[in-house]
Design a protein around this motif. Structure first.
Motif, PDB file in Angstrom:
ATOM      1  N   ARG A 135      36.155   0.573  -8.392  1.00  0.00           N
ATOM      2  CA  ARG A 135      36.128  -0.772  -7.824  1.00  0.00           C
ATOM      3  C   ARG A 135      35.734  -1.777  -8.910  1.00  0.00           C
ATOM      4  NH1 ARG A 135      32.313  -3.102  -4.042  1.00  0.00           N
ATOM      5  NH2 ARG A 135      31.088  -1.194  -4.107  1.00  0.00           N
ATOM      6  N   CYS A 136      36.361  -2.952  -8.898  1.00  0.00           N
ATOM      7  CA  CYS A 136      36.036  -3.994  -9.878  1.00  0.00           C
ATOM      8  C   CYS A 136      35.220  -5.093  -9.212  1.00  0.00           C
ATOM      9  CB  CYS A 136      37.317  -4.589 -10.467  1.00  0.00           C
ATOM     10  SG  CYS A 136      38.162  -3.456 -11.590  1.00  0.00           S
TER      11      CYS A 136
ATOM     12  N   LYS B 258      29.394  -4.894 -18.035  1.00  0.00           N
ATOM     13  CA  LYS B 258      29.833  -5.459 -19.313  1.00  0.00           C
ATOM     14  C   LYS B 258      29.864  -6.976 -19.188  1.00  0.00           C
ATOM     15  CE  LYS B 258      30.808  -1.888 -21.958  1.00  0.00           C
ATOM     16  NZ  LYS B 258      29.470  -1.436 -22.316  1.00  0.00           N
ATOM     17  N   ARG B 259      29.716  -7.621 -20.353  1.00  0.00           N
ATOM     18  CA  ARG B 259      29.888  -9.063 -20.347  1.00  0.00           C
ATOM     19  C   ARG B 259      31.373  -9.359 -20.180  1.00  0.00           C
ATOM     20  NH1 ARG B 259      29.412 -13.106 -24.429  1.00  0.00           N
ATOM     21  NH2 ARG B 259      29.529 -11.497 -26.009  1.00  0.00           N
ATOM     22  N   ARG B 260      32.176  -8.764 -21.060  1.00  0.00           N
ATOM     23  CA  ARG B 260      33.623  -8.865 -20.934  1.00  0.00           C
ATOM     24  C   ARG B 260      34.171  -7.486 -20.592  1.00  0.00           C
ATOM     25  NH1 ARG B 260      34.701 -12.032 -26.401  1.00  0.00           N
ATOM     26  NH2 ARG B 260      32.439 -11.980 -26.485  1.00  0.00           N
ATOM     27  N   GLY B 261      34.787  -7.363 -19.454  1.00  0.00           N
ATOM     28  CA  GLY B 261      35.288  -6.076 -18.994  1.00  0.00           C
ATOM     29  C   GLY B 261      36.587  -5.711 -19.665  1.00  0.00           C
TER      30      GLY B 261
ATOM     31  N   THR C  77      43.627  -3.078 -13.889  1.00  0.00           N
ATOM     32  CA  THR C  77      44.703  -2.171 -13.484  1.00  0.00           C
ATOM     33  C   THR C  77      44.286  -0.713 -13.688  1.00  0.00           C
ATOM     34  OG1 THR C  77      46.324  -3.843 -14.132  1.00  0.00           O
ATOM     35  CG2 THR C  77      47.128  -1.582 -13.869  1.00  0.00           C
ATOM     36  N   LEU C  78      43.767  -0.412 -14.881  1.00  0.00           N
ATOM     37  CA  LEU C  78      43.340   0.947 -15.209  1.00  0.00           C
ATOM     38  C   LEU C  78      42.245   1.418 -14.260  1.00  0.00           C
ATOM     39  CD1 LEU C  78      43.513   3.369 -17.164  1.00  0.00           C
ATOM     40  CD2 LEU C  78      41.707   2.277 -18.515  1.00  0.00           C
ATOM     41  N   ALA C  79      41.260   0.543 -14.030  1.00  0.00           N
ATOM     42  CA  ALA C  79      40.119   0.901 -13.178  1.00  0.00           C
ATOM     43  C   ALA C  79      40.596   1.213 -11.759  1.00  0.00           C
ATOM     44  CB  ALA C  79      39.103  -0.235 -13.170  1.00  0.00           C
TER      45      ALA C  79
ATOM     46  N   ALA D 231      31.583  -6.962 -14.364  1.00  0.00           N
ATOM     47  CA  ALA D 231      31.558  -7.777 -15.579  1.00  0.00           C
ATOM     48  C   ALA D 231      31.722  -9.243 -15.206  1.00  0.00           C
ATOM     49  CB  ALA D 231      32.661  -7.339 -16.533  1.00  0.00           C
ATOM     50  N   GLN D 232      31.358 -10.104 -16.148  1.00  0.00           N
ATOM     51  CA  GLN D 232      31.529 -11.536 -15.920  1.00  0.00           C
ATOM     52  C   GLN D 232      33.001 -11.894 -15.854  1.00  0.00           C
ATOM     53  OE1 GLN D 232      28.614 -12.917 -19.168  1.00  0.00           O
ATOM     54  NE2 GLN D 232      28.847 -14.699 -17.832  1.00  0.00           N
ATOM     55  N   GLU D 233      33.766 -11.099 -16.642  1.00  0.00           N
ATOM     56  CA  GLU D 233      35.191 -11.394 -16.746  1.00  0.00           C
ATOM     57  C   GLU D 233      35.888 -10.066 -16.973  1.00  0.00           C
ATOM     58  OE1 GLU D 233      35.918 -13.246 -20.442  1.00  0.00           O
ATOM     59  OE2 GLU D 233      38.102 -13.058 -20.299  1.00  0.00           O
ATOM     60  N   ILE D 234      36.877  -9.746 -16.149  1.00  0.00           N
ATOM     61  CA  ILE D 234      37.575  -8.467 -16.259  1.00  0.00           C
ATOM     62  C   ILE D 234      39.022  -8.693 -16.690  1.00  0.00           C
ATOM     63  CG2 ILE D 234      38.341  -6.405 -15.018  1.00  0.00           C
ATOM     64  CD1 ILE D 234      35.835  -6.590 -13.318  1.00  0.00           C
ATOM     65  N   LYS D 235      39.384  -8.116 -17.813  1.00  0.00           N
ATOM     66  CA  LYS D 235      40.745  -8.245 -18.335  1.00  0.00           C
ATOM     67  C   LYS D 235      41.734  -7.557 -17.385  1.00  0.00           C
ATOM     68  CE  LYS D 235      39.565 -10.296 -22.206  1.00  0.00           C
ATOM     69  NZ  LYS D 235      39.250  -9.582 -23.456  1.00  0.00           N
TER      70      LYS D 235
END
Lengths: 231, 231
Positions: free
Chosen positions: A211-212, A161-164, A203-205, A194-198
């Motif tokens: 893995r993030c 994703k672009r924005r996770g 936390t959910l992942a 992703a480029q950026e992970i919220k």
DNA sequence: ATGTCAATGTCGCGA
DNA sequence: TCGCGACGTTGACAT
């Protein structure tokens, strides 16, 4: 949605003038009042159309028009632009109506495609010894962005994703659940890239054993460019 | 052309990745092998599609896919770009096929539209005392570009072309024949107006009592601009 | 609501 | 066939 196959001629007067000679075509009437006139070839663009908001008036032809073989007249008008579309129907070959409901709409991503290409080329960003199996690995519920194997040969499914956001984690979770039921793949490790992970998504992942991986798009593009310069 | 209304999900992988969640949609299969996926709203653009040349393969779903409710799988591929479109059909609500034949295609003109607008505004170019009735006056065989009246109140039908060729004279002749049978309009005088009129077309027109009028597009546009500057 | 810009653009022209 | 520009562009995103 109403579908009509009819022998008809069509005239449009608006930004330009256009005329369609008598032939058999598909008339598609959408729920929002819009009308598309399609032939049996060409691209996705209709031969002629009227965009919403517009209103369709169906009327009986005059005696003169009837003499020319016209059995039905559709007059489509657009309030705003005063555009006019007239369908002169000579013969109806098919007519059916269908209830479709509102559409959830298209989910797409353009940068995602580039990211996917770059990550497939630089697959070791997933970790040493990783190897690409294939991009767009198809499952029953849609394509997984990237399928790879780790150094030990175990399957790794990557959602890009672009924005996770949380949505992406949910999506990957569904894929993993499905793929882990396939004995040829299981066990499948999930990677959310992703480029950026919220923070919420991370936390959910991680809670689900996914893995993030934060991707540096510019750096990846830079390596890509370097490669292009070398070869 | 084959028309299928079906509950389906759609996945596309090509220049970008896109996914359509499960919903009821129209699947339009054209004779050239192309496929359009339409919802019951939006503009003329389909939710998703595959442009020709492409090939559609219909296949049975795997046991796993069948478990997810998929009854039919359509795989659309494009030879050149390796684009891939997969339609996962859950339920077919309508299925019909229709023979449309090749379409004669759209006749359109962009400059003609501007010329028409200008001549409508400068209607006295037709002669002193002329008044505009309306543009795109609809008849059974299509719209007449301009309908006006002369100083004596008689009807004047104008056919506009960028380049005045024999085709245009024939077209106007058909309109005049039809309109002269309408007692509210008859007698109708014909005017063939164009930026440039071919000698053959002029001869034919004058032989049929049709007046020829050569339009100076730039001058007309100049007057138009002047008006815009004044108001 | 409005303006700007990309597009699985598509389409038509001319070299 | 390819390159270029217009489009009844449409569509998404930012202001």
């Amino acid at each position: 949605m109403r579908l009509v196959i009819a022998k008809c001629s069509v005239d449009y007067a608006g930004r330009l003038s256009a005329h369609l000679p008598l032939a058999t075509r598909l008339l598609m009437l959408k729920a929002d009042g819009s009308l598309l006139v399609h032939s049996d070839g060409g691209s996705y663009k209709p031969l002629n159309w009227m965009s919403p908001p517009c209103t369709i008036a169906m009327s009986e032809p005059s005696d003169e028009q009837r003499e020319f073989g016209i059995t039905e007249l559709w007059t489509v008008t657009q309030g705003k632009t005063a555009d006019l579309l007239i369908v002169s129907i000579h013969e109806v070959l098919h007519d059916s109506a269908h209830e479709l409901g509102i559409d959830p709409g298209l989910q797409k991503d353009g940068v995602e495609a580039h990211l996917q290409k770059l990550l497939a080329e630089q697959i070791e960003l997933l970790g040493e010894g990783h190897r690409l199996v294939r991009r767009e690995y198809m499952t029953a519920i849609g394509p997984v962005d990237i399928l790879a194997t780790d150094a030990a040969g175990r399957s790794v499914a990557v959602e890009l994703k672009r924005r996770g956001d949380i949505d992406g984690v949910e999506q990957l979770t569904r894929y993993l659940e499905l793929m882990n039921r396939d004995p040829r793949l299981a066990p499948v490790q999930g990677v959310f890239a992703a480029q950026e992970i919220k923070p919420q998504a991370r936390t959910l992942a991680e809670d689900r054993g996914i893995r993030c991986l934060v991707l540096d798009y510019d750096a990846m593009r830079g390596i890509d460019n370097a490669d292009e310069r070398l070869f």
